[in-house]
Design an enzyme around this catalytic site. Sequence first.
Site: not given
Ligand SMILES: CSC[C@H]1O[C@H](OP(=O)(O)O)[C@H](O)[C@@H]1O
Length: 344
Positions: A52-54, A197, A238
């Site tokens: 996960r993570g953009a 997270q 994101d």
């Molecule tokens: C470096 S961007 C990470 C960004 O993504 C996360 O969302 P997710 O854990 O649901 O993929 C979160 O928005 C972070 O800021």
Amino acid sequence: MTEPKQLAVQALQWTGDSLKVLDQRLLPETIAYEDYRDALGVAEAIKTMRVRGAPAIGIAAAYGVALSVKQHCHDRSVNWSDKVFADIERLAASRPTAVNLFWALDRMKALLNSQPEDPVAATQALAVEIHQDDIAANHRIGELGADIIGGAKGVLTHCNAGALATGGYGTALGVIRSACRRGLNKVFAGETRPWLQGARLTVWELAQDDIAATLIADSAAAWLMKSGAVDWIVVGADRIAANGDTANKIGTYSLAVLAKQHGVKLMVAAPLSTIDWNLADGGGIEIEQREPNELLPDSYNQESLVSAWNPVFDVTPVELISAIVTERGVVLNPSENGMGSLKL
Ligand SMILES: CSC[C@H]1O[C@H](OP(=O)(O)O)[C@H](O)[C@@H]1O
């Protein structure tokens, strides 16, 4: 100034013919990698938030396309590219908000449409390039962001925008890593319910780099800001619209409103691959809604009267953002100065 060390634990590792994905649902108790050899598996790993993570989502999708080409391109019985483009659609359907996913898939599609002589080698090379470029971008973002917050009393971050959410080093955590190397010694992380997270990933990731972080409940953020302990909030993104409106983990918007109330500044740290120039403002950003059972305690799941509303992103208006930091440069007060300096 010591050279930044690469986090020992990485979200993604390309082996040359498979993609090893760290299952982030199991952290911090368990470090377990799964090996993926096809696009469908990678799409599932993204959808289930194993990765996960953009930026990490975009990088994983790029490797997914390379795996699809490897799997199908020797199948001369059919137009193999039809199968690859079908896999690309499955990857695109995995999660809707992070534009990095679609940015990476568009780059892979453009390469395929150029009909490279060796599509297996060409797609693998581009996926590796996207991965390595992201790491380089994060180090640049880290240094530029640290230039801005240098001397901060304390910094609060939200969710995980670290090495675990990117190709390595991190965006928001890249800024924090670079600032800590210059003397920042007070880092707070919000737990970031419901997926945690912050509590499960960020404080653990920073500790791997010998950076001490203080975990706070999401609901303690206002009281922390009122205490005067932090002067910056640093987050990832994101999807950033052309005017600077920013989609990020749910809770970012409330932090931005609270920051304005308390004279705290908000920094968004993200690579250029997170900017959606086709979107004039944040009003058109699709916000992912995840299953209620990710929020509801199991005991309620059987109760029909109890439901849950589980949007996992929100949009912070650009007026509440003090700085947007990318590898191409920084925009201070983006609502006044615009985002044009970041455009090619
Ligand atoms: C470096 S961007 C990470 C960004 O993504 C996360 O969302 P997710 O854990 O649901 O993929 C979160 O928005 C972070 O800021």
